[in-house]
Every structure is written in structure tokens, then in C-alpha cells.
Design a protein around this motif. Structure first.
Motif, PDB file in Angstrom:
ATOM      1  N   ARG A  30      -3.042   5.251   2.275  1.00 23.08           N
ATOM      2  CA  ARG A  30      -2.188   6.159   2.484  1.00 23.08           C
ATOM      3  C   ARG A  30      -1.969   7.266   1.332  1.00 23.08           C
TER       4      ARG A  30
ATOM      5  N   GLY B 182       5.960   6.197   6.958  1.00 21.95           N
ATOM      6  CA  GLY B 182       4.617   5.759   7.009  1.00 21.95           C
ATOM      7  C   GLY B 182       3.615   6.662   7.046  1.00 21.95           C
TER       8      GLY B 182
ATOM      9  N   TYR C 140      -1.041   1.013   3.608  1.00 24.11           N
ATOM     10  CA  TYR C 140      -0.224   0.910   4.900  1.00 24.11           C
ATOM     11  C   TYR C 140      -0.837  -0.025   5.732  1.00 24.11           C
TER      12      TYR C 140
ATOM     13  N   THR D 245      -3.215   9.306   6.229  1.00 25.91           N
ATOM     14  CA  THR D 245      -3.469   7.956   6.540  1.00 25.91           C
ATOM     15  C   THR D 245      -4.952   7.943   6.717  1.00 25.91           C
TER      16      THR D 245
END
Ligand SMILES: Cc1ncc(COP(=O)(O)O)c(C=O)c1O
Length: 462
Positions: free
Chosen positions: A434, A206, A409, A373
């Protein structure tokens, strides 16, 4: 000009197809069985339909695709894979793959050297990061059948899923505000005495966060636990860690040599097509767990066949050939494959800088590798979720040349708060944006990506 390079892929393809054709000819002519014969025009029609159907894709090869972990393989890998696939060796056994077994040994040696692993190790390529990690967890279970496997809450879901498959208990350790595994909680768990193996992720899926491996290893030794490193995504950043990552991140990359096992995916940052993972073990004695009877294989050589030390049976020799050829062009040095990674890292760093001063976007956290992110500057979670999603949809619409592809995300309010971002908590969670900036072209693309996303954010927030 976008999407242009100095390579003539059709020429390379024609070279290898011709060479493999000539190789086949040396064994003497034979007639293809009539059941296999088909009409060239009909095949051409089907292939035309195929390429038409492939229109229904996102442009993973283009720097305007700044979304998931996806990119096209390098032409050298494409040509090498195709050439080898025409013969279709199977790296399960030397009998089925004399040439590509040797190529696999070569590339494993190079990758082990990249991690500064000892010259003697046990390892092999796999179809994927999932199978490579499954093997590492299986060995963890075989070594300590009654103990648990600990990993961070941000580790890839494959770890908890494979723990389920293996019947082991896994413990999820929360992460700190930087996305790294919490050392304090890890020590609390280790003190209980039932953790056998700790999984450290270097490059979480992530956030691209790098778990503090050097510290994890020190703690693991104190509590007699093993350490497996899932560096499926981040492994090749070892090449540039010392000179191009933060010193703290580099310190943890330097500790890879002390890990008990390591997984890396050439199909992520190694310029390879899918079907390319790898696993390495330091302890040669674990080979005993792979012992099996196979009366129908392993007859040509007494050397170790990969089938004797892997869970999978059939495996494409073409994958080994593709990496082998790629590493001839992009050796595992900072100047070689590292020169492809430096611009991806710069892309994330530069975009992060732009986000800090933007009036409508902000970073979620500082990127450690090349995964970024970020989120629109809004005052509530529900608005955050709405604007992020809308931004993703609007950025990806319009003509093909206008489209920018982003990913989302999901975050929880406490994760935002931990990063100093406060807003009205009117939802249980929200999507943020993201971008995996894994193509070197992203470095020059970032200003344009930023200004388009910022413009859309301004319109949506207004
Ligand atoms: C850190 C990490 N581990 C494991 C995996 C799973 O690898 P694969 O998709 O090759 O099975 C991924 C995939 O994104 C990953 O990022």
C-alpha cells in the motif's frame, strides 16, 4: 533536485520570532525569573541531541516515502504555528485567544463553504480526526440514545472504538469489491428500524475508497436516519472532485452539503502539522448538548466561545493560525490547495496504469483518490505475504538515497477473490502493498518508484 524549494524557512522563522519578540517588548521589560534561566550553550547542546535523535525516523517529507498517511507541513504552517505558539493562545475561550478565535472562525467558514454547507453551521477545530469523530458520534447518541450507529467494515477503527466509549451499539456493514459500503446490506439493516446514524467514509484509510454518499443520504432519509461523513482523509478532494475524480466519485462529493455532520483533518491533506482536525454540524440546535457551567472562563465577550461548543477544553490557537495562514497562500479552490491534490491523484492513476501491464506486480483495486494498493503476481497466499513483506523490507534498505518506503495492508482470500484475483488459499490472510501517494512530488516520482518496486518483485518471485 529533490527536497529543494524556493523558500527560505530560516528567514521566515527569523521574521516571525523577531516580530513576536517586538510585540512582547511593547508591554514593558521584566526580568525572567532565575528559576527559568538556563545556559544558552546547554540548550543548544540539548537541541543538537534532539536533532541527532530525530535521525531515527523515516523521511516522511520525501517522495521516496510512499507508505503511510504522513507528510511534512508546509513552511507557511510551520512559521505561523511557531509565531503563535510563542504567545500560546488557547482557543477554548475568546479571553484566551481573541485573535486566533477569529482566525478559527475564518477558516471554518472557508471549509464549510468548500463542502457547500449552509452559512449557519456549528463547528470547530479539534486536536485530531479521532476527537472530531468522537463528537459527531456523541451527538448521534444524544439525539437518538437507543439507536445504533452503522459504518462500513472499512471505516477507521475509531468508530467502533468510540462507540464502545460512548456505550452505543455499532453495526459493521460489509464492503463491495471496490471497497465501498454495501448499499444492499445497509438497506437490510435500516429496515430493522434501529439504525439512528450512518457513518459514510469518503477516503477510507486503507484503500482510499469513497462510500456512495449520495445514495446513502437518499436511503437514510427514507428510513429516518442521520448521516455523518468521516472525510478526515478525503475531505479536501472536494476541491478537485468535479474536474479530476471519476464522475461517480464526484457525484458523492457533491452530496456532502446534505450530510448532518462532517469531519475533516487539515493535518492530513491540509498541509498542517499534527493537532488539526475539524467537525461541522448542520443542525444548530445540537449546541444544547454542549451546555456546561464554567465559572472561571468566558468573561470577556458574549460571543460564542469555542469552549462552549466542543468537548475538548484547551486547544492550540497556533493550529488555527497555521491553517489561517496556509489558506491565504493555498485558498480552498481548485487552483489553490486543489493544485496540490491534482498531482497526488495523478500519481495514483498513473501508477495504477503501470501496474496493469507489469509482469510481476498487479493492482489490488483501482484507486479512487491517491491511495494505491498492489501486490506481487504470485500463486499462493503464503507467498503473497512473504514477498510483500520482503519487498517492503528490501525497498527500504540500502543507502538513504536508495531507500523507498512502502506500507502493507492485510487482506483475506475472499477480498482478493472479489477483485478477480485467485491463488492457492494456504493462509487465513496475507499482506499486500500500500502506498499513500499524498505528496504532489509523487506525480513525477511514480515511474522511478514503479521500476524499483517491479525490479525487486521480479527478483523475489523468481
Ligand atoms: C478516515 C479516517 N478517520 C479517522 C482517522 C483518525 O484520525 P486521527 O489520526 O487524526 O485521530 C483517520 C486516520 O487515519 C482516517 O483515515
Amino acid at each position: 533536485v529533490a527536497n529543494k524549494d524556493n523558500l527560505n524557512l530560516p528567514e521566515l522563522i527569523s521574521q516571525v520570532v523577531g516580530a513576536i519578540g517586538s510585540l512582547k517588548d511593547t508591554y514593558g521589560d521584566f526580568e525572567t525569573h532565575e528559576s527559568l534561566r538556563s545556559d544558552q550553550a546547554k540548550i543548544s547542546e540539548v537541541l543538537k541531541e534532539l536533532t541527532d535523535r530525530l535521525e531515527d525516523n523515516f523521511p516522511y517529507f520525501h517522495p521516496n516515502y510512499a507508505a503511510q498517511m504522513l507528510k511534512a507541513p508546509h513552511p507557511v504552517a510551520v512559521a505561523a504555528y511557531l509565531a503563535t505558539m510563542m504567545l500560546n493562545p488557547n482557543n477554548h475561550s475568546i479571553d484566551a485567544s481573541p485573535a486566533t478565535t477569529q482566525m478559527e472562525r475564518d477558516v471554518l467558514k472557508q471549509m464549510a463553504a468548500m463542502f457547500e454547507y449552509p452559512e449557519e453551521f456549528l463547528g470547530h477545530l479539534t486536536w485530531s480526526g479521532t476527537t472530531a469523530n468522537l463528537e459527531a458520534l456523541w451527538i448521534a447518541r444524544e439525539l437518538q440514545p437507543t439507536k445504533k450507529i452503522a459504518h462500513s467494515a472499512d471505516a477507521h477503527y475509531t468508530h467502533s472504538r468510540m462507540s464502545e466509549v460512548l456505550g452505543t451499539t455499532n453495526v459493521s456493514i460489509p464492503t463491495e469489491a471496490d471497497g465501498r459500503l454495501s448499499m444492499e446490506t445497509l438497506e437490510t439493516e435500516l429496515k430493522k428500524g434501529d439504525i439512528g446514524t450512518i457513518v459514510a467514509t469518503m477516503g477510507t484509510t486503507g484503500l482510499g475508497a469513497v462510500d456512495p454518499l449520495a445514495d446513502i443520504i437518499a436511503l437514510a432519509r427514507k428510513y429516518d436516519a442521520r448521516v455523518h461523513v468521516d472525510t478526515a482523509y478525503g475531505g479536501f478532494f472536494k476541491l478537485i472532485a468535479e474536474n479530476h475524480l471519476e464522475p461517480e466519485t464526484a457525484r458523492h462529493y457533491a452530496a456532502l452539503k446534505d450530510a448532518d455532520s462532517i469531519v475533516v483533518d487539515p493535518h492530513k491533506h491540509g498541509l498542517q502539522p499534527y493537532g488539526s482536525g475539524a467537525v461541522f454540524f448542520k443542525d444548530l440546535s445540537i449546541g444544547k448538548f454542549y451546555k456546561h457551567d464554567s465559572p472561571y472562563t468566558y468573561f470577556i465577550s458574549d460571543d460564542l466561545h469555542f469552549g462552549e461548543i466542543q468537548l475538548e477544553c484547551s486547544r492550540a490557537g497556533a493550529s488555527a493560525a497555521a491553517i489561517w495562514a496556509t489558506l491565504k497562500i493555498f485558498p480552498l479552490t481548485e487552483q489553490g490547495l486543489g493544485s496540490v491534490l491534482i498531482p497526488t491523484r495523478n500519481a495514483a492513476k498513473n501508477w495504477h496504469e503501470l501496474l496493469l501491464t507489469s509482469d510481476s506486480l498487479m493492482p489490488y483495486q483501482k484507486p479512487e483518490l491517491d491511495i494505491l494498493t498492489y501486490l506481487p503476481r504470485v500463486d499462493s497466499l503464503s507467498k503473497l505475504d512473504f514477498v510483500s513483506h520482503e519487498l517492503l523490507v528490501q525497498a527500504g534498505s540500502g543507502s538513504r538515497q536508495q531507500q523507498i518506503h512502502l506500507a502493507t495492508y492485510v487482506v483475506k482470500p475472499e477480498q482478493l477473490k472479489a477483485r478477480g484475483i485467485s491463488m492457492t488459499e494456504d493462509a487465513a490472510n496475507a499482506r499486500i502493498l500500500r502506498s499513500v501517494l499524498m505528496k504532489p512530488e509523487h506525480e513525477t516520482w511514480v515511474p522511478a518508484l514503479h521500476s524499483r518496486v517491479q525490479e525487486l518483485a521480479r527478483q523475489l518471485i523468481r
